[in-house]
Design a protein around this motif. Structure first.
Motif, PDB file in Angstrom:
ATOM      1  N   GLY A 126      -0.867 -21.628  14.609  1.00 60.61           N
ATOM      2  CA  GLY A 126      -2.004 -20.597  16.014  1.00 60.61           C
ATOM      3  C   GLY A 126      -2.733 -19.579  15.526  1.00 60.61           C
ATOM      4  N   ILE A 127      -3.520 -19.642  16.676  1.00 66.81           N
ATOM      5  CA  ILE A 127      -4.574 -18.342  16.108  1.00 66.81           C
ATOM      6  C   ILE A 127      -3.886 -17.248  15.976  1.00 66.81           C
ATOM      7  CG2 ILE A 127      -4.619 -18.110  18.496  1.00 66.81           C
ATOM      8  CD1 ILE A 127      -7.594 -18.404  15.261  1.00 66.81           C
ATOM      9  N   ILE A 128      -3.262 -16.791  16.889  1.00 64.83           N
ATOM     10  CA  ILE A 128      -2.550 -15.807  16.734  1.00 64.83           C
ATOM     11  C   ILE A 128      -2.250 -15.011  14.945  1.00 64.83           C
ATOM     12  CG2 ILE A 128      -0.607 -13.730  17.411  1.00 64.83           C
ATOM     13  CD1 ILE A 128      -2.780 -14.471  19.269  1.00 64.83           C
ATOM     14  N   ALA A 129      -1.474 -15.762  14.518  1.00 64.26           N
ATOM     15  CA  ALA A 129      -1.478 -15.900  12.892  1.00 64.26           C
ATOM     16  C   ALA A 129      -2.090 -15.982  12.795  1.00 64.26           C
ATOM     17  CB  ALA A 129       0.192 -16.759  12.918  1.00 64.26           C
ATOM     18  N   LYS A 130      -2.961 -16.220  12.410  1.00 65.36           N
ATOM     19  CA  LYS A 130      -4.443 -16.674  11.125  1.00 65.36           C
ATOM     20  C   LYS A 130      -4.989 -15.425  11.469  1.00 65.36           C
ATOM     21  CE  LYS A 130      -5.018 -21.463  11.379  1.00 65.36           C
ATOM     22  NZ  LYS A 130      -6.189 -22.933  11.300  1.00 65.36           N
ATOM     23  N   LEU A 131      -5.356 -14.401  12.949  1.00 65.32           N
ATOM     24  CA  LEU A 131      -5.848 -13.719  12.990  1.00 65.32           C
ATOM     25  C   LEU A 131      -4.863 -12.400  12.898  1.00 65.32           C
ATOM     26  CD1 LEU A 131      -6.858 -13.789  17.063  1.00 65.32           C
ATOM     27  CD2 LEU A 131      -8.218 -14.537  14.234  1.00 65.32           C
ATOM     28  N   ALA A 132      -3.620 -12.288  11.766  1.00 62.21           N
ATOM     29  CA  ALA A 132      -3.455 -11.381  11.620  1.00 62.21           C
ATOM     30  C   ALA A 132      -2.971 -11.139  10.416  1.00 62.21           C
ATOM     31  CB  ALA A 132      -1.537 -11.299  12.044  1.00 62.21           C
ATOM     32  N   ASN A 133      -2.917 -12.880   9.697  1.00 62.32           N
ATOM     33  CA  ASN A 133      -3.274 -12.902   8.667  1.00 62.32           C
ATOM     34  C   ASN A 133      -4.508 -11.508   7.884  1.00 62.32           C
ATOM     35  OD1 ASN A 133      -0.709 -13.611   8.309  1.00 62.32           O
ATOM     36  ND2 ASN A 133      -1.748 -15.578   8.230  1.00 62.32           N
ATOM     37  N   ALA A 134      -5.779 -12.280   8.989  1.00 61.90           N
ATOM     38  CA  ALA A 134      -7.319 -11.843   8.547  1.00 61.90           C
ATOM     39  C   ALA A 134      -7.504 -10.635   8.330  1.00 61.90           C
ATOM     40  CB  ALA A 134      -7.525 -12.533   9.492  1.00 61.90           C
ATOM     41  N   SER A 135      -6.229 -10.486   9.868  1.00 62.45           N
ATOM     42  CA  SER A 135      -6.032  -8.215  10.116  1.00 62.45           C
ATOM     43  C   SER A 135      -6.361  -8.026   8.842  1.00 62.45           C
ATOM     44  CB  SER A 135      -6.062  -8.510  11.356  1.00 62.45           C
ATOM     45  OG  SER A 135      -6.487  -8.902  12.603  1.00 62.45           O
ATOM     46  N   VAL A 136      -5.044  -8.058   8.452  1.00 60.87           N
ATOM     47  CA  VAL A 136      -4.648  -7.534   7.395  1.00 60.87           C
ATOM     48  C   VAL A 136      -4.869  -7.329   6.022  1.00 60.87           C
ATOM     49  CG1 VAL A 136      -2.456  -7.155   5.649  1.00 60.87           C
ATOM     50  CG2 VAL A 136      -1.607  -7.415   8.104  1.00 60.87           C
ATOM     51  N   VAL A 137      -5.653  -8.331   5.516  1.00 59.59           N
ATOM     52  CA  VAL A 137      -6.267  -8.467   4.510  1.00 59.59           C
ATOM     53  C   VAL A 137      -7.916  -7.641   4.936  1.00 59.59           C
ATOM     54  CG1 VAL A 137      -8.255 -10.042   3.411  1.00 59.59           C
ATOM     55  CG2 VAL A 137      -5.503 -10.810   4.117  1.00 59.59           C
ATOM     56  N   ILE A 138      -8.748  -7.908   5.816  1.00 60.42           N
ATOM     57  CA  ILE A 138      -9.742  -7.248   6.477  1.00 60.42           C
ATOM     58  C   ILE A 138     -10.049  -5.668   6.089  1.00 60.42           C
ATOM     59  CG2 ILE A 138     -11.483  -6.817   7.956  1.00 60.42           C
ATOM     60  CD1 ILE A 138     -11.390  -9.627   9.136  1.00 60.42           C
ATOM     61  N   LEU A 139      -8.374  -5.410   6.326  1.00 62.32           N
ATOM     62  CA  LEU A 139      -8.384  -3.974   7.191  1.00 62.32           C
ATOM     63  C   LEU A 139      -8.121  -3.476   5.425  1.00 62.32           C
ATOM     64  CD1 LEU A 139      -6.156  -4.039  10.500  1.00 62.32           C
ATOM     65  CD2 LEU A 139      -8.283  -2.994  10.196  1.00 62.32           C
ATOM     66  N   GLY A 140      -6.869  -4.150   4.970  1.00 63.06           N
ATOM     67  CA  GLY A 140      -6.563  -3.466   3.664  1.00 63.06           C
ATOM     68  C   GLY A 140      -7.976  -3.807   2.456  1.00 63.06           C
ATOM     69  N   THR A 141      -9.079  -4.353   2.720  1.00 59.58           N
ATOM     70  CA  THR A 141     -10.097  -4.545   1.842  1.00 59.58           C
ATOM     71  C   THR A 141     -11.110  -3.490   1.970  1.00 59.58           C
ATOM     72  OG1 THR A 141     -10.063  -6.789   1.802  1.00 59.58           O
ATOM     73  CG2 THR A 141     -12.691  -5.835   1.753  1.00 59.58           C
ATOM     74  N   PHE A 142     -11.100  -3.152   3.406  1.00 58.32           N
ATOM     75  CA  PHE A 142     -12.119  -1.852   4.173  1.00 58.32           C
ATOM     76  C   PHE A 142     -11.177  -0.692   3.226  1.00 58.32           C
ATOM     77  CE2 PHE A 142     -14.199  -3.820   7.537  1.00 58.32           C
ATOM     78  CZ  PHE A 142     -15.376  -4.019   7.329  1.00 58.32           C
ATOM     79  N   GLY A 143      -9.577  -0.489   3.516  1.00 59.43           N
ATOM     80  CA  GLY A 143      -9.632   0.458   2.498  1.00 59.43           C
ATOM     81  C   GLY A 143      -9.160   0.885   1.361  1.00 59.43           C
ATOM     82  N   LEU A 144      -9.328  -0.108   0.792  1.00 56.81           N
ATOM     83  CA  LEU A 144      -9.471  -0.375  -0.467  1.00 56.81           C
ATOM     84  C   LEU A 144     -11.276   0.032  -0.981  1.00 56.81           C
ATOM     85  CD1 LEU A 144      -9.452  -0.845  -3.383  1.00 56.81           C
ATOM     86  CD2 LEU A 144     -10.294  -3.511  -3.536  1.00 56.81           C
ATOM     87  N   ALA A 145     -11.889  -0.597   0.007  1.00 58.68           N
ATOM     88  CA  ALA A 145     -13.898   0.387  -0.161  1.00 58.68           C
ATOM     89  C   ALA A 145     -13.658   1.424  -0.406  1.00 58.68           C
ATOM     90  CB  ALA A 145     -14.324  -1.167   0.699  1.00 58.68           C
ATOM     91  N   GLY A 146     -13.168   2.076   0.627  1.00 62.43           N
ATOM     92  CA  GLY A 146     -12.761   3.482   0.807  1.00 62.43           C
ATOM     93  C   GLY A 146     -12.254   4.183  -0.369  1.00 62.43           C
ATOM     94  N   GLY A 147     -11.290   3.946  -0.807  1.00 58.94           N
ATOM     95  CA  GLY A 147     -10.688   4.268  -2.053  1.00 58.94           C
ATOM     96  C   GLY A 147     -11.514   4.642  -3.196  1.00 58.94           C
TER      97      GLY A 147
END
Length: 324
Positions: A126-147
């Protein structure tokens, strides 16, 4: 405006204990957490034989945690012993803390990406699972960029971290901690939803899934509280060093919860050992099919799953696959 707002925040004559007291006690807690990391790492490497990349990843996490602790210790020594009673060192951040900030961002990102990997191997359609996985990766990547941005600003403007805080540094720190906390919240909620959907209705399997959900929830609560606490103290008490006490412990919590999740597998299997025995007794060819009810079918139990050791239980239902 005074060039030393941290010193001006002290009532009357600046007191050395007032300024460094919170940082000292935060440092003491970080030493304890580092010791817990050592024990967790020892238990993992002596009890589990996971795939090579997971063992290397775990080795990298514990190694970076050691380096982080050494850098923090050196900075505490510099601020509190050679210059005891003097506030002059607060005019600039040490190079060791700058490198430690970068390592902290890497450890946080690594822990979050392993959590994202666990979400991926659940493989709920389902699309919800894919969106959840992508959201974690994207948010984590933004956090890494900020760090990474914070570390760069600390290197370029070491005099504008404690006193006269650089505006860009403050924004990047907010991005790092804000997106980091968001990634942990999304990952925890998604994992709980996915595991709930994997519930087969069998009492023992349901009990195992609930135990795992509690582990993920506890992990999510701990790291999220640490990130939010750091974010609040960084902006709300900018004239103090309270945020530094949170900073030196947040990384340790990520490493501790990472190894705690890896080491919890034996205790979960022990608590629900009858499920494993049922699996072994019925699984002669690697997969067994068990009818449960007209509305839900427990399709198989497997003793292996991607990224985990051979004794891992792999639960598949008609809607969700959960690797435990």
């Amino acid at each position: 405006m005074s060039p030393h707002p941290i010193l001006d925040a002290a009532v009357g004559t600046p007191n050395f204990a007032q300024i460094f007291g919170p940082v000292f006690w935060g440092f003491c807690i970080s030493l304890i957490l580092c010791g817990v990391s050592v024990m967790q790492g020892y238990l993992y490497f002596t009890r589990y034989n996971d795939k090579l990349w997971i063992r290397l990843f775990a080795g990298g996490m514990i190694t970076l945690d050691f380096i982080s602790m050494a850098l923090i210790s050196q900075s505490m020594y510099y601020y509190m012993l050679p210059h005891f009673g003097s506030f002059a060192p607060l005019s600039a951040v040490t190079p060791e803390l700058t490198v430690e900030c970068l390592i902290s961002a890497m450890l946080t990102f690594g822990s979050q990406m392993y959590f994202a990997y666990q979400l991926f191997i659940i493989r709920r359609p389902g699309i919800i699972a894919k969106l959840a996985n992508a959201s974690v990766v994207i948010l984590g990547t933004f956090g890494l960029a900020g760090g990474i941005g914070c570390a760069v600003m600390m290197f370029m403007f070491p005099q504008e971290v404690f006193a006269n805080r650089n505006h860009t540094f403050a924004i990047l720190a907010g991005i790092s901690k804000g997106f980091g906390a968001a990634a942990d919240i999304v990952a925890t909620i998604a994992m709980c939803l996915f595991l709930s959907a994997a519930d087969t209705g069998l009492t023992r399997t349901s009990g195992m899934l609930k135990t795992i959900m509690h582990l993920f929830i506890n992990r999510g609560i701990l790291v999220t509280i640490a990130q939010i606490g750091l974010l609040i103290t960084f902006f709300a008490t900018s004239n103090h060093l309270y945020w530094l006490a949170f900073h030196v412990n947040t990384t340790k919590l990520y490493v501790n919860t990472f190894f705690a999740m890896l080491n919890a597998r034996n205790s979960v299997r022990s608590a629900h050992g009858q499920v494993s025995r049922m699996t072994e007794s019925t699984n002669h060819g690697g997969v067994s099919a068990i009818k449960y009810s007209p509305r839900e079918k427990l399709e198989d139990y497997e003793l292996d799953s991607p990224g985990f050791e051979k004794a891992t239980i792999h639960v598949t239902t008609t809607s969700t696959t959960a690797a435990i």
